[in-house]
Structure formats: structure tokens, C-alpha cells
Design a protein around this motif. Structure first.
Motif, PDB file in Angstrom:
ATOM      1  N   PRO A 148       0.815  -1.221   0.000  1.00 52.10           N
ATOM      2  CA  PRO A 148       0.000   0.000   0.000  1.00 52.10           C
ATOM      3  C   PRO A 148       0.846   1.268   0.000  1.00 52.10           C
ATOM      4  CG  PRO A 148      -0.945  -1.604   1.498  1.00 52.10           C
ATOM      5  CD  PRO A 148       0.372  -2.167   1.053  1.00 52.10           C
ATOM      6  N   TYR A 149       1.925   1.273   0.741  1.00 49.28           N
ATOM      7  CA  TYR A 149       2.787   2.462   0.779  1.00 49.28           C
ATOM      8  C   TYR A 149       3.400   2.743  -0.586  1.00 49.28           C
ATOM      9  CZ  TYR A 149       6.641   5.571   2.139  1.00 49.28           C
ATOM     10  OH  TYR A 149       7.530   6.623   2.233  1.00 49.28           O
ATOM     11  N   ARG A 150       3.857   1.695  -1.263  1.00 52.37           N
ATOM     12  CA  ARG A 150       4.440   1.891  -2.595  1.00 52.37           C
ATOM     13  C   ARG A 150       3.369   2.322  -3.584  1.00 52.37           C
ATOM     14  NH1 ARG A 150       8.306  -2.766  -4.636  1.00 52.37           N
ATOM     15  NH2 ARG A 150       9.777  -1.682  -3.257  1.00 52.37           N
ATOM     16  N   ALA A 151       2.159   1.782  -3.464  1.00 50.53           N
ATOM     17  CA  ALA A 151       1.073   2.181  -4.364  1.00 50.53           C
ATOM     18  C   ALA A 151       0.783   3.668  -4.244  1.00 50.53           C
ATOM     19  CB  ALA A 151      -0.182   1.377  -4.052  1.00 50.53           C
ATOM     20  N   VAL A 152       0.719   4.168  -3.020  1.00 42.35           N
ATOM     21  CA  VAL A 152       0.495   5.600  -2.809  1.00 42.35           C
ATOM     22  C   VAL A 152       1.657   6.404  -3.385  1.00 42.35           C
ATOM     23  CG1 VAL A 152       0.354   7.373  -1.023  1.00 42.35           C
ATOM     24  CG2 VAL A 152      -1.027   5.310  -0.828  1.00 42.35           C
ATOM     25  N   GLY A 153       2.864   5.912  -3.201  1.00 43.24           N
ATOM     26  CA  GLY A 153       4.028   6.600  -3.765  1.00 43.24           C
ATOM     27  C   GLY A 153       3.990   6.669  -5.276  1.00 43.24           C
ATOM     28  N   PHE A 154       3.520   5.603  -5.927  1.00 47.43           N
ATOM     29  CA  PHE A 154       3.378   5.618  -7.387  1.00 47.43           C
ATOM     30  C   PHE A 154       2.461   6.771  -7.825  1.00 47.43           C
ATOM     31  CE2 PHE A 154       4.264   1.027  -9.048  1.00 47.43           C
ATOM     32  CZ  PHE A 154       5.574   1.131  -8.612  1.00 47.43           C
ATOM     33  N   VAL A 155       1.326   6.896  -7.149  1.00 49.93           N
ATOM     34  CA  VAL A 155       0.349   7.910  -7.553  1.00 49.93           C
ATOM     35  C   VAL A 155       0.873   9.312  -7.276  1.00 49.93           C
ATOM     36  CG1 VAL A 155      -1.968   8.793  -7.152  1.00 49.93           C
ATOM     37  CG2 VAL A 155      -1.578   6.327  -7.213  1.00 49.93           C
ATOM     38  N   GLY A 157       3.958  10.283  -7.015  1.00 45.50           N
ATOM     39  CA  GLY A 157       5.094  10.590  -7.872  1.00 45.50           C
ATOM     40  C   GLY A 157       4.689  11.081  -9.247  1.00 45.50           C
ATOM     41  N   VAL A 158       3.649  10.486  -9.805  1.00 43.78           N
ATOM     42  CA  VAL A 158       3.198  10.887 -11.135  1.00 43.78           C
ATOM     43  C   VAL A 158       2.330  12.135 -11.070  1.00 43.78           C
ATOM     44  CG1 VAL A 158       1.815  10.189 -13.148  1.00 43.78           C
ATOM     45  CG2 VAL A 158       3.364   8.557 -12.065  1.00 43.78           C
ATOM     46  N   GLY A 159       1.555  12.262 -10.001  1.00 44.26           N
ATOM     47  CA  GLY A 159       0.588  13.355  -9.921  1.00 44.26           C
ATOM     48  C   GLY A 159       1.100  14.598  -9.236  1.00 44.26           C
ATOM     49  N   TYR A 160       2.407  14.768  -9.210  1.00 41.82           N
ATOM     50  CA  TYR A 160       3.000  15.879  -8.443  1.00 41.82           C
ATOM     51  C   TYR A 160       2.377  17.223  -8.800  1.00 41.82           C
ATOM     52  CZ  TYR A 160       6.547  18.679  -6.119  1.00 41.82           C
ATOM     53  OH  TYR A 160       7.192  19.562  -5.301  1.00 41.82           O
ATOM     54  N   PHE A 161       2.107  17.425 -10.066  1.00 38.41           N
ATOM     55  CA  PHE A 161       1.548  18.701 -10.514  1.00 38.41           C
ATOM     56  C   PHE A 161       0.060  18.583 -10.866  1.00 38.41           C
ATOM     57  CE2 PHE A 161       6.087  18.948 -11.704  1.00 38.41           C
ATOM     58  CZ  PHE A 161       6.442  20.033 -10.923  1.00 38.41           C
ATOM     59  N   HIS A 162      -0.585  17.528 -10.399  1.00 45.06           N
ATOM     60  CA  HIS A 162      -1.965  17.272 -10.789  1.00 45.06           C
ATOM     61  C   HIS A 162      -2.906  17.821  -9.717  1.00 45.06           C
ATOM     62  CE1 HIS A 162      -4.775  15.060 -13.392  1.00 45.06           C
ATOM     63  NE2 HIS A 162      -5.481  14.869 -12.296  1.00 45.06           N
ATOM     64  N   PRO A 163      -3.654  18.876  -9.992  1.00 47.10           N
ATOM     65  CA  PRO A 163      -4.541  19.469  -8.983  1.00 47.10           C
ATOM     66  C   PRO A 163      -5.834  18.672  -8.857  1.00 47.10           C
ATOM     67  CG  PRO A 163      -4.722  20.698 -11.024  1.00 47.10           C
ATOM     68  CD  PRO A 163      -3.698  19.605 -11.269  1.00 47.10           C
ATOM     69  N   LEU A 167      -5.421  13.163  -5.603  1.00 48.69           N
ATOM     70  CA  LEU A 167      -4.018  13.323  -5.271  1.00 48.69           C
ATOM     71  C   LEU A 167      -3.857  13.893  -3.870  1.00 48.69           C
ATOM     72  CD1 LEU A 167      -1.032  13.264  -6.006  1.00 48.69           C
ATOM     73  CD2 LEU A 167      -1.324  15.517  -7.056  1.00 48.69           C
ATOM     74  N   ALA A 168      -4.721  14.833  -3.497  1.00 50.01           N
ATOM     75  CA  ALA A 168      -4.636  15.416  -2.156  1.00 50.01           C
ATOM     76  C   ALA A 168      -4.799  14.341  -1.088  1.00 50.01           C
ATOM     77  CB  ALA A 168      -5.695  16.498  -1.993  1.00 50.01           C
ATOM     78  N   ALA A 169      -5.745  13.446  -1.284  1.00 43.49           N
ATOM     79  CA  ALA A 169      -5.947  12.377  -0.313  1.00 43.49           C
ATOM     80  C   ALA A 169      -4.775  11.408  -0.314  1.00 43.49           C
ATOM     81  CB  ALA A 169      -7.247  11.645  -0.612  1.00 43.49           C
ATOM     82  N   MET A 170      -4.201  11.145  -1.496  1.00 45.61           N
ATOM     83  CA  MET A 170      -3.030  10.270  -1.566  1.00 45.61           C
ATOM     84  C   MET A 170      -1.856  10.863  -0.803  1.00 45.61           C
ATOM     85  SD  MET A 170      -3.281   7.407  -3.192  1.00 45.61           S
ATOM     86  CE  MET A 170      -4.664   6.615  -3.987  1.00 45.61           C
ATOM     87  N   ARG A 171      -1.647  12.151  -0.952  1.00 51.41           N
ATOM     88  CA  ARG A 171      -0.582  12.804  -0.183  1.00 51.41           C
ATOM     89  C   ARG A 171      -0.835  12.679   1.314  1.00 51.41           C
ATOM     90  NH1 ARG A 171      -0.351  18.137  -4.067  1.00 51.41           N
ATOM     91  NH2 ARG A 171       1.352  17.454  -5.441  1.00 51.41           N
ATOM     92  N   GLU A 172      -2.100  12.824   1.694  1.00 52.54           N
ATOM     93  CA  GLU A 172      -2.476  12.680   3.095  1.00 52.54           C
ATOM     94  C   GLU A 172      -2.148  11.273   3.590  1.00 52.54           C
ATOM     95  OE1 GLU A 172      -4.696  13.273   6.833  1.00 52.54           O
ATOM     96  OE2 GLU A 172      -3.609  14.544   5.418  1.00 52.54           O
ATOM     97  N   TRP A 173      -2.496  10.260   2.808  1.00 52.99           N
ATOM     98  CA  TRP A 173      -2.195   8.883   3.196  1.00 52.99           C
ATOM     99  C   TRP A 173      -0.694   8.667   3.332  1.00 52.99           C
ATOM    100  CZ3 TRP A 173      -6.296   6.737  -0.657  1.00 52.99           C
ATOM    101  CH2 TRP A 173      -7.475   6.435   0.040  1.00 52.99           C
ATOM    102  N   ARG A 174       0.081   9.197   2.400  1.00 51.07           N
ATOM    103  CA  ARG A 174       1.531   8.973   2.458  1.00 51.07           C
ATOM    104  C   ARG A 174       2.135   9.616   3.705  1.00 51.07           C
ATOM    105  NH1 ARG A 174       5.892  10.852  -2.077  1.00 51.07           N
ATOM    106  NH2 ARG A 174       5.282  12.899  -1.288  1.00 51.07           N
ATOM    107  N   SER A 214     -11.916  14.553   3.506  1.00 51.14           N
ATOM    108  CA  SER A 214     -12.291  15.459   4.580  1.00 51.14           C
ATOM    109  C   SER A 214     -11.159  15.635   5.573  1.00 51.14           C
ATOM    110  CB  SER A 214     -13.540  14.924   5.292  1.00 51.14           C
ATOM    111  OG  SER A 214     -13.264  13.684   5.925  1.00 51.14           O
ATOM    112  N   ARG A 215     -10.380  14.568   5.779  1.00 50.58           N
ATOM    113  CA  ARG A 215      -9.214  14.690   6.653  1.00 50.58           C
ATOM    114  C   ARG A 215      -8.210  15.678   6.079  1.00 50.58           C
ATOM    115  NH1 ARG A 215      -8.331   8.315   7.792  1.00 50.58           N
ATOM    116  NH2 ARG A 215      -9.617   8.087   9.653  1.00 50.58           N
ATOM    117  N   CYS A 216      -8.002  15.557   4.769  1.00 47.58           N
ATOM    118  CA  CYS A 216      -7.040  16.437   4.106  1.00 47.58           C
ATOM    119  C   CYS A 216      -7.504  17.892   4.207  1.00 47.58           C
ATOM    120  CB  CYS A 216      -6.880  16.028   2.646  1.00 47.58           C
ATOM    121  SG  CYS A 216      -5.635  16.969   1.771  1.00 47.58           S
TER     122      CYS A 216
END
Length: 219
Positions: A148-155, A157-163, A167-174, A214-216
Motif C-alpha cells: 500500500p505504501y508503494r502504491a500511494v508513492g506511485f500515484v 510521484g506521477v501526480g505531483y503537478f496534478h490538482p 491526489l490530495a488524499a493520496m498525499r495525506e495517506w503517504r 475530509s481529513r485532508c
């Protein structure tokens, strides 16, 4: 402000992934497929084409290994279709084990940018790398090829500039995965629920997604 020791916690998590990879050599083929699609998704961020060609060679080297675990999942079948459709356009670069940056970009960039999104996402708009990264991370996670940690990192990493809310929730999870070790079992369950939504075509819906978003927003 994040708790002290972020670097050590990240190194610990990467070490756990590396030890898991070493302990499961029979899943090397599936991991190679996941890393290859991830590399293709990163091409929009100016990752070197030669590096993705090398990932493709690693897939080919493991493709027919009878010791490798096969799942027959929709994700696995789709990525294998990508590999098969790339055989002819990448034949020359795949046959040469040495990297040649200008040649690889000239011969391999166009098919690597076009074919995997076409197969995994379908025809559509110009922005397909982020949806492809999400679908790849979700499928590889549910197949047991990445954590799961690597899966979140994949997303991320690719979505760095994706508004995007996703992506916001993925960053929160990481961040929570790195900073809250006791919460990791709960986070694993939330990330896997997201992956199940992704593999049935729901881009961002359901209670898990709303809780994460909502957490984010509350932070």
C-alpha cells in the motif's frame, strides 16, 4: 509541522519494501510490470526514455519464467497487452542492452507515450498519465505485487503537478503512513478500498474517499 525523524521513517518503510521484494522472488515479474507502467506514466514529467526502455527489458527477461507467479487479473492481462503491442516498435532498442539516449528517445518515446495509456485507459484527452498511474497502482496492489505504501508513492510521484482531490488524499495517506506507524493497518485497509474502487472504474467515490478527502481538508 511533521514529527521529527521523517527521513528515518521513510528509510524504514523503503527497507520493508525492499525486504519484501527479496523474500518474494516469484513476484518479480509482477513488480516489473508495475514499475514499467509507472515509468511510462512518468514520461510526461521528462523522465529519460532510456530508463523506461530498461524497465521494458526487465519485463521481457521475466515474461516466460515458469517460476513467476501469475494472477490472470484484469490489470495483469492489460499490462501484458501493452508489452505485446510494444514488441514490434521497441524491437531494436530492446535487443540492445546498452542505453543510447538519443536513439531510445527517437525510436521508443512515441510508442511508450501512446500505447500503454491507450490500452489501460482508452482513447481520450491529453492527460492520461495520472489516471494510468492510479489504475496501475491499484491493480498491482490488489495483485499483491506492491505494498500500500508503494502504491500511494506511485500515484503521488506521477501526480505531483496534478490538482486533483484524489491526489490530495493520496498525499495525506503517504504523510500519515510515514508519521503514524500505529495507524498503518487502518491506512492499509483504506488504501486497499481505494484500489478496489479504482479497479471497477470508479475514479473517486465511496465513503473511504470522502473520509480521506475530509481529513485532508481539515488539516
Amino acid at each position: 509541522m511533521r514529527p521529527r525523524g521523517v527521513r528515518l521513517r521513510v528509510e524504514e518503510l523503503r527497507g520493508l519494501d525492499a525486504r519484501r521484494d527479496h523474500a518474494e522472488p516469484e513476484r518479480a515479474r509482477g513488480r516489473a510490470l508495475a514499475w514499467f507502467v509507472h515509468g511510462c506514466a512518468l514520461l510526461d514529467l521528462d523522465v529519460a526514455t532510456s530508463g523506461v526502455v530498461q524497465l521494458y527489458r526487465e519485463v521481457l527477461a521475466l515474461l516466460d519464467d515458469p517460476a513467476q507467479h501469475r494472477t490472470g487479473s484484469h490489470w495483469e492481462r492489460a499490462v501484458l497487452r501493452c508489452v505485446d503491442q510494444l514488441r514490434e516498435p521497441l524491437a531494436e532498442v530492446a535487443a540492445d542492452p546498452h542505453r543510447h539516449a538519443s536513439r531510445d528517445e527517437r525510436l521508443a518515446l512515441a510508442p511508450l507515450v501512446e500505447i500503454p495509456p491507450q490500452v489501460l485507459i482508452g482513447p481520450g484527452g491529453a492527460e492520461r498519465s495520472f489516471p494510468m498511474a492510479c489504475r496501475n497502482a491499484a491493480g498491482a496492489l490488489l495483485d499483491g505485487m506492491i505494498s500500500p505504501y508503494r502504491a500511494v508513492g506511485f500515484v503521488v510521484g506521477v501526480g505531483y503537478f496534478h490538482p486533483d482531490q484524489e491526489l490530495a488524499a493520496m498525499r495525506e495517506w503517504r504523510v500519515r503512513y510515514e508519521d503514524e506507524p500505529d495507524a498503518r493497518p487502518t491506512l492499509d485497509a483504506e488504501i486497499r478500498a481505494w484500489a478496489r474502487d479504482r479497479t471497477v472504474g470508479r475514479c473517486w467515490c465511496g465513503p473511504v474517499a470522502r473520509v480521506a478527502a475530509s481529513r485532508c481538508a481539515a488539516r
